[in-house]
Design a protein around this motif. Structure first.
Motif, PDB file in Angstrom:
ATOM      1  N   GLU A   7       0.828  -1.213   0.000  1.00 38.44           N
ATOM      2  CA  GLU A   7       0.000   0.000   0.000  1.00 38.44           C
ATOM      3  C   GLU A   7       0.857   1.256   0.000  1.00 38.44           C
ATOM      4  O   GLU A   7       0.519   2.244  -0.665  1.00 38.44           O
ATOM      5  CB  GLU A   7      -0.961  -0.001   1.194  1.00 38.44           C
ATOM      6  N   LYS A  10       2.042   1.892  -3.477  1.00 35.81           N
ATOM      7  CA  LYS A  10       0.972   2.472  -4.288  1.00 35.81           C
ATOM      8  C   LYS A  10       0.807   3.964  -3.997  1.00 35.81           C
ATOM      9  O   LYS A  10       0.575   4.759  -4.914  1.00 35.81           O
ATOM     10  CB  LYS A  10      -0.340   1.722  -4.071  1.00 35.81           C
ATOM     11  N   GLN A  11       0.927   4.340  -2.740  1.00 34.30           N
ATOM     12  CA  GLN A  11       0.837   5.758  -2.399  1.00 34.30           C
ATOM     13  C   GLN A  11       1.974   6.541  -3.046  1.00 34.30           C
ATOM     14  O   GLN A  11       1.773   7.656  -3.536  1.00 34.30           O
ATOM     15  CB  GLN A  11       0.860   5.934  -0.882  1.00 34.30           C
ATOM     16  N   CYS A  13       3.511   5.707  -5.830  1.00 34.64           N
ATOM     17  CA  CYS A  13       3.162   5.769  -7.259  1.00 34.64           C
ATOM     18  C   CYS A  13       2.206   6.921  -7.530  1.00 34.64           C
ATOM     19  O   CYS A  13       2.357   7.648  -8.519  1.00 34.64           O
ATOM     20  CB  CYS A  13       2.525   4.465  -7.723  1.00 34.64           C
ATOM     21  N   GLN A  14       1.212   7.083  -6.675  1.00 36.63           N
ATOM     22  CA  GLN A  14       0.230   8.160  -6.849  1.00 36.63           C
ATOM     23  C   GLN A  14       0.883   9.535  -6.770  1.00 36.63           C
ATOM     24  O   GLN A  14       0.467  10.464  -7.451  1.00 36.63           O
ATOM     25  CB  GLN A  14      -0.883   8.038  -5.807  1.00 36.63           C
ATOM     26  N   LEU A  15       1.911   9.661  -5.958  1.00 35.92           N
ATOM     27  CA  LEU A  15       2.627  10.930  -5.841  1.00 35.92           C
ATOM     28  C   LEU A  15       3.557  11.173  -7.026  1.00 35.92           C
ATOM     29  O   LEU A  15       3.766  12.304  -7.433  1.00 35.92           O
ATOM     30  CB  LEU A  15       3.444  10.955  -4.546  1.00 35.92           C
ATOM     31  N   LYS A  18       2.016  10.911 -13.243  1.00 32.60           N
ATOM     32  CA  LYS A  18       0.968  11.822 -13.703  1.00 32.60           C
ATOM     33  C   LYS A  18       0.506  11.376 -15.087  1.00 32.60           C
ATOM     34  O   LYS A  18       1.126  10.516 -15.717  1.00 32.60           O
ATOM     35  CB  LYS A  18       1.475  13.264 -13.716  1.00 32.60           C
ATOM     36  N   GLN A  19      -0.583  11.971 -15.543  1.00 34.95           N
ATOM     37  CA  GLN A  19      -1.137  11.657 -16.857  1.00 34.95           C
ATOM     38  C   GLN A  19      -0.052  11.800 -17.925  1.00 34.95           C
ATOM     39  O   GLN A  19       0.688  12.785 -17.921  1.00 34.95           O
ATOM     40  CB  GLN A  19      -2.287  12.606 -17.171  1.00 34.95           C
ATOM     41  N   PHE A  36      -3.389  -0.732 -11.921  1.00 37.93           N
ATOM     42  CA  PHE A  36      -3.217   0.447 -11.080  1.00 37.93           C
ATOM     43  C   PHE A  36      -2.358   1.489 -11.793  1.00 37.93           C
ATOM     44  O   PHE A  36      -2.720   2.673 -11.857  1.00 37.93           O
ATOM     45  CB  PHE A  36      -2.582   0.029  -9.754  1.00 37.93           C
ATOM     46  N   LEU A  40      -3.122   5.433 -13.417  1.00 37.29           N
ATOM     47  CA  LEU A  40      -2.375   6.631 -13.059  1.00 37.29           C
ATOM     48  C   LEU A  40      -1.802   7.357 -14.272  1.00 37.29           C
ATOM     49  O   LEU A  40      -1.763   8.589 -14.285  1.00 37.29           O
ATOM     50  CB  LEU A  40      -1.244   6.286 -12.086  1.00 37.29           C
TER      51      LEU A  40
END
Length: 188
Positions: A7, A10-11, A13-15, A18-19, A36, A40
């Protein structure tokens, strides 16, 4: 935040993503990380995904089709150590979720030698400020070998070119998974 290292990865990765970014799932498995990452990077992005098992390719393809994400992914039936034969562009983030295929044959696992080869090749493909995330499972023999080899390798990386963080949940029993993060801080 520190419930488990998967987890946490994954956090991160989210940071980081970007598109429109390019990413790679170096251990496709059942396609969870691939899906996932596809979410992102968005419609303009691309995710390369590698696995040696046909079952992983099939499971991931089906998952991505259901989620309408297949057009963002390049599924590659090959070991991650061959990554440089398939990727010819800078990559923002590489994700490794080592070990064996969940619900698959536990005798088929990632290997320290091929994983080290893959990580070395990823370093060459990593864009500035890019990141390699490795979820390591030291709770089985091959996983412990990978953990030791990766930690030894990462500790030799030039600190002016890379930041390395090794995250262990030290108060958990039964050798919980660990997260090794390698970030490029200087251009290639």
């Amino acid at each position: 935040m520190f419930r488990n290292v998967v987890e946490l990865a994954k956090q991160i990765c989210q940071l980081k993503l970007k598109q429109g970014d390019k990413a790679a799932d170096c251990t496709m498995g059942n396609g969870n990380d691939t899906a996932f990452l596809c979410g992102l990077v968005g419609e303009e992005g691309k995710v390369y995904a590698f696995d040696i098992q046909e079952e992983a390719i099939i499971n991931t393809s089906e998952k991505l089709q259901k989620l309408k994400l297949l057009d963002r992914a390049v599924l590659i039936h090959a070991g991650h150590e061959t990554i440089d034969a398939y990727i010819m562009e800078p990559i923002r983030l590489f994700m490794f979720n080592l070990g064996y295929l969940p619900k698959g044959d536990h005798k088929i696992t990632t290997q320290k030698d091929t994983t080290l080869q893959a990580v070395q090749k990823c370093l060459d493909l990593l864009e500035p400020d890019g990141l390699i995330l490795l979820v390591i499972y030291p709770g089985h023999e091959r996983g412990k070998e990978e953990q030791e080899a990766l930690e030894a390798f990462a500790s030799t990386l030039n600190q002016k070119a890379f930041n390395v963080a090794h995250i262990r949940l030290t108060n958990q029993v039964n050798d919980p998974p660990e997260l090794l993060c390698i970030e490029r801080v200087l251009p290639r």
